[in-house]
Design an enzyme around this catalytic site. Structure first.
Site, PDB file in Angstrom:
ATOM      1  CG  HIS A  74      25.173  20.025 -38.671  1.00 14.05           C
ATOM      2  ND1 HIS A  74      24.847  21.342 -38.900  1.00 14.05           N
ATOM      3  CD2 HIS A  74      24.215  19.528 -37.868  1.00 14.05           C
ATOM      4  CE1 HIS A  74      23.724  21.626 -38.246  1.00 14.05           C
ATOM      5  NE2 HIS A  74      23.325  20.550 -37.613  1.00 14.05           N
ATOM      6  CD  GLU A 126      26.251  13.820 -37.315  1.00 15.92           C
ATOM      7  OE1 GLU A 126      26.581  12.656 -37.011  1.00 15.92           O
ATOM      8  OE2 GLU A 126      25.470  14.508 -36.633  1.00 15.92           O
ATOM      9  CB  THR A 165      26.046  12.592 -33.323  1.00 18.93           C
ATOM     10  OG1 THR A 165      25.566  13.756 -34.012  1.00 18.93           O
ATOM     11  CG2 THR A 165      27.497  12.338 -33.678  1.00 18.93           C
ATOM     12  CB  CYS A 193      25.701  12.734 -29.257  1.00 19.49           C
ATOM     13  SG  CYS A 193      25.936  13.936 -27.967  1.00 19.49           S
ATOM     14  CB  SER A 221      16.465  20.456 -35.643  1.00 25.13           C
ATOM     15  OG  SER A 221      17.006  19.650 -34.620  1.00 25.13           O
ATOM     16  CG  ASN A 223      18.483  17.281 -32.124  1.00 20.07           C
ATOM     17  OD1 ASN A 223      17.885  17.608 -31.107  1.00 20.07           O
ATOM     18  ND2 ASN A 223      19.150  18.150 -32.855  1.00 20.07           N
TER      19      ASN A 223
END
Length: 289
Positions: A74, A126, A165, A193, A221, A223
């Site tokens: 990150h 991040e 991202t 991303c 997490s 994502n």
């Protein structure tokens, strides 16, 4: 017989694979102990596997000169990296190249005179790292986690927008659209991303076609959580788990099709364990009936 379908794009992304490989390789080359500054990726089971190999997550209290420290995928603020090097530590930068691109984007926007909006989670590592780079290039900006956060951006005539991202594409577009209604000049650099986009699109495609959807990944997490929310909107029978042990037999009663997706930090071995356990549960229910 239950049909178990794994999403076309699921599990480890390029940046995570790279970080894990760097961690494993560092064990062969390091003279001292090997640490990661915080968890290298957001998957407790994979972090624990690396720990058993000799790569220890730490916040820095036990670092000694000559030790190896791996910067997490990150990224971290540049001042933290500089402090590690000043301590005489061997620093291995496992920051995802796509995250590095966000660091470059916020500084580019700053040089061009834009107030920066970073669409992301305020407390995500991040985002914290990216804000460090924004400070380092003397930029000004805010993090937008919900639409209610955009107020400060609307006070500026020129606004540059980037994203964490792993951000949800739909929300990113929503923020861009709202700011564009009120600000004279907007520049957008889409830093989401491609792996994130592919995983989200795969879930959108698979979730409506199955009876139950299982999303695998660390509870910490970002994502993975977004994959869960996307799937839940399309299929109410969506469950977020970290390991096969969390699977509940009642989720699969009378089910014919099960979909599986996994966050970018979820290794293949966990996906396979979950798939095998679902098969066992469903076969057991067939026998008992």
């Amino acid at each position: 017989m239950v049909d178990i379908i794994i999403a076309e794009h699921a599990g480890f992304c390029f940046g995570v694979k790279r970080a894990v490989k760097l961690a494993e390789e560092s064990l062969k080359e390091s003279q001292g102990k090997v640490y990661t500054l915080g968890p290298i990726i957001h998957n407790p089971q994979e972090v624990n596997r690396l720990k058993n190999l000799g790569v220890f997550p730490s916040q820095g209290e036990e670092f000694k000169e000559g030790d190896t420290v791996i910067i997490r995928s990150h990224g971290i603020p540049p001042e933290k990296e500089e402090a590690l090097r000043k301590k005489g530590l061997k620093v291995i930068d496992a920051t995802c190249p796509y995250v590095k691109a966000v660091h470059e984007a916020v500084c580019q926007l700053t040089r061009e005179g834009y107030f920066v909006v970073l669409v992301g989670e305020k407390n995500h590592p991040e985002v914290i790292g990216t804000l460090g780079y924004l400070r380092a290039c003397n930029g000004k900006g805010i993090v937008v986690e919900t639409l209610e956060d955009i107020g400060e951006a609307l006070k500026h005539e020129r606004v540059g927008i980037v994203a964490q991202t792993t951000q949800n594409e739909e929300f990113f577009k929503e923020v861009v659209g709202e700011i564009a209604l009120w600000v004279k000049e907007v520049k957008v650099i889409n830093t989401i991303c491609n792996a994130t986009s592919l995983r989200q699109e795969s879930v959108k495609k698979l979730a409506p076609e199955v009876d139950v959807m299982i999303i695998i990944g660390g509870k910490n997490s970002g994502n993975t959580r977004r994959l869960y929310y996307i799937s839940k909107e399309l299929n109410p029978n969506t469950y977020h788990i970290e390991t096969a042990e969390e699977l509940q037999p009642e989720w699969f009663r009378g089910v014919k099709r099960v979909g599986i997706s996994a966050g970018a930090s979820t290794p293949d071995w966990i996906i396979e364990q979950v798939k095998s356990r679902i098969q066992e549960i469903c076969e057991g229910q067939l026998v008992s009936s």
